[in-house]
Design an enzyme around this catalytic site. Structure first.
Site, PDB file in Angstrom:
ATOM      1  N   GLU A 234      53.912 -28.404  40.961  1.00  0.00           N
ATOM      2  CA  GLU A 234      52.468 -29.237  40.868  1.00  0.00           C
ATOM      3  C   GLU A 234      52.111 -29.346  39.170  1.00  0.00           C
ATOM      4  O   GLU A 234      51.970 -28.449  38.603  1.00  0.00           O
ATOM      5  CB  GLU A 234      51.442 -28.657  41.620  1.00  0.00           C
ATOM      6  N   CYS A 268      44.242 -31.802  36.891  1.00  0.00           N
ATOM      7  CA  CYS A 268      45.321 -32.463  37.226  1.00  0.00           C
ATOM      8  C   CYS A 268      44.944 -33.758  38.101  1.00  0.00           C
ATOM      9  O   CYS A 268      45.441 -34.926  37.952  1.00  0.00           O
ATOM     10  CB  CYS A 268      46.433 -31.875  37.691  1.00  0.00           C
TER      11      CYS A 268
END
Length: 461
Positions: A234, A268
């Site tokens: 990720e 993020c």
């Protein structure tokens, strides 16, 4: 980077730690391997009991560990408490649902007969010790969303946390120990990034998961690929936040502020690029900019603070470079744009308009409270701008038009599409991205199965 707690609100080094040496690392790898051989045979009921204990302890510790997180990486303490509570919730969710998510899957009788079998089933078996390389921005949540499903699946974990959150990293190991997990089930490795490759190449490590920067993901994936080991990545995100004419513009602007500055803008999945239809652009820009200006920037331990400091001095410098480059190339600063004098690594909530593809910030992730505004003439242009990024983690769209919703869901290149709301992670839903945002999924049943041996069991007639 030294392994140390450096308070980003003051720049003061509070604690330093020595990295583990080769003998200590070997001891922990051996302990992980031994623990796996026992933990893999435990029942889901036994694992659930341990996970519930860990969740209860975390709830009890929430106030104290929140202050530790805030001191180490600067998030507002009220957000740190919410993070701890969210982690306990996820632990309980996996404790209660893992057995169902990993239940044997029976093949249909017709398919079994066609293959010459009396019975065919799929069983999910744990892989073994998994190395987790985790970032500082959500120092509890990023780890727990790996650890809870991994441990419930029968795996064991070794954590290489970011070097600026060592106290949080050690707390996690202690939490699982106090909950009753045997030695070796979950361990923290205080090591620098240079030690990761040798550990990942060790045959006792069966897989790895990483949340972090694209360069870090490339490095771990390269080594794991060479060793033929499973990885989940990720990585970064530059999520679009699209507002169309049918949207509730006032509500969209209000939510946009939170979506951009959550965790001091260091997330993020924070919305970073605000793509607004020209018919409502001015109204949105005015409300959004006013909301950003109204935020309270200050001591993250103060309950009234909305935005604290960035985690590191280098992080602030990187953000400033992106803003300065944009301004030099014609961007308009609607608010913010210059860091204040004084101690700490603060940066004000900033809104930039008139963004063009020549600016670095158009393609690079702004990891801090800086928003970019784009004007879109129609739906086609909104989709094109949204997809004009190397990242594809999540996305947000605001519209009441069902046809537009269908188009965004079909065409946006992202791991998630959140309609009339902001992106958030939840244990029941898969989380992850496409393009340079990584691959694989965390959370939900998809996440717990990532580190399982999906085994076909065939019985002869």
């Amino acid at each position: 980077m030294p392994i140390a707690t450096v308070n980003p609100a003051t720049g003061e080094t509070l604690k330093t730690y020595d990295a583990l040496g080769p003998e200590e690392i070997e001891h922990r790898l051996a302990a992980a391997e031994a623990a796996f051989h026992t933990h893999r045979t435990t029942s889901f009921a036994e694992r659930s009991t341990l996970m519930h204990r860990a969740a209860d302890l975390l709830d009890e510790d929430a106030q104290d560990i929140a202050r530790v997180m805030t001191t180490e990486m600067g998030k507002p303490v009220k957000q740190a408490r919410a993070e701890a509570t969210k982690c306990a919730k996820a632990m309980r969710w996996y404790a209660d649902h893992a057995e169902r998510l990993l239940a044997d899957e029976e093949g249909g009788p017709a398919d079994a007969q066609d293959s010459g079998a009396s019975r065919v089933l799929v069983r999910y078996r744990p892989l073994g010790p998994v190395l987790a390389v985790m970032p500082w921005n959500f120092p509890l949540w990023q780890v727990v969303r790996f650890a809870a499903p991994a441990l419930m699946a029968g795996n064991v974990g070794l954590l290489k946390h970011a070097s600026n959150v060592p106290q949080t990293a050690l707390y996690l190991e202690d939490l699982f120990r106090r909950a009753g997990y045997p030695e070796g089930c979950f361990q923290t490795l205080l090591i620098g990034s240079g030690a990761v490759e040798d550990i990942l190449r060790d045959p006792r490590i069966k897989a790895a998961t990483l949340t972090g920067s694209e360069p870090a993901g490339r490095a771990v994936a390269s080594v794991a690929g060479d060793e033929v080991k499973k990885t989940v990545l990720e990585l970064g995100g530059s999520d679009p936040y699209v507002v169309m004419p049918s949207a509730d513009v006032e509500r969209a602007a209000q939510v946009a502020v939170t979506a951009r500055v959550q965790n001091n803008g260091q997330s993020c999945i924070a919305a970073k690029r605000f793509i607004v239809h020209t018919d409502v652009f001015d109204a949105f820009a005015e409300r959004f900019t006013a909301g950003m200006k109204a935020l309270t920037v200050g001591d993250p331990l103060d309950e009234n603070t909305d935005v604290g400091p960035l985690s590191t001095e280098q992080g602030r410098s990187d953000l400033e470079e992106l803003v300065d480059d944009a301004v030099e190339n014609g961007a308009t600063v609607l608010c913010g744009g210059e860091h204040p004098d004084g101690s700490g690594w603060y940066y004000p909530p900033t809104v930039l308009a008139d963004i063009t593809p020549e600016m670095r910030i158009h393609l690079e992730e702004a990891f801090g409270p800086v928003a970019t505004l784009y004007r879109a003439a129609d739906l086609d242009e909104a989709v094109a701008i949204a997809n004009d990024t190397p990242f594809g983690l999540s996305s947000n769209v605001w519209t009441r038009d069902e046809a537009e919703i269908d188009r965004f869901v079909r065409d946006l290149e992202a791991g998630g599409v959140y309609v009339n709301g902001m992106t958030a992670s939840h244990p029941a839903f898969p989380f992850g991205g496409v393009k340079r945002s990584g691959y694989g999924r965390e959370l939900s049943g998809h996440g717990i199965r990532e580190f399982c041996n999906i085994t076909t069991v065939w019985h002869g007639a």
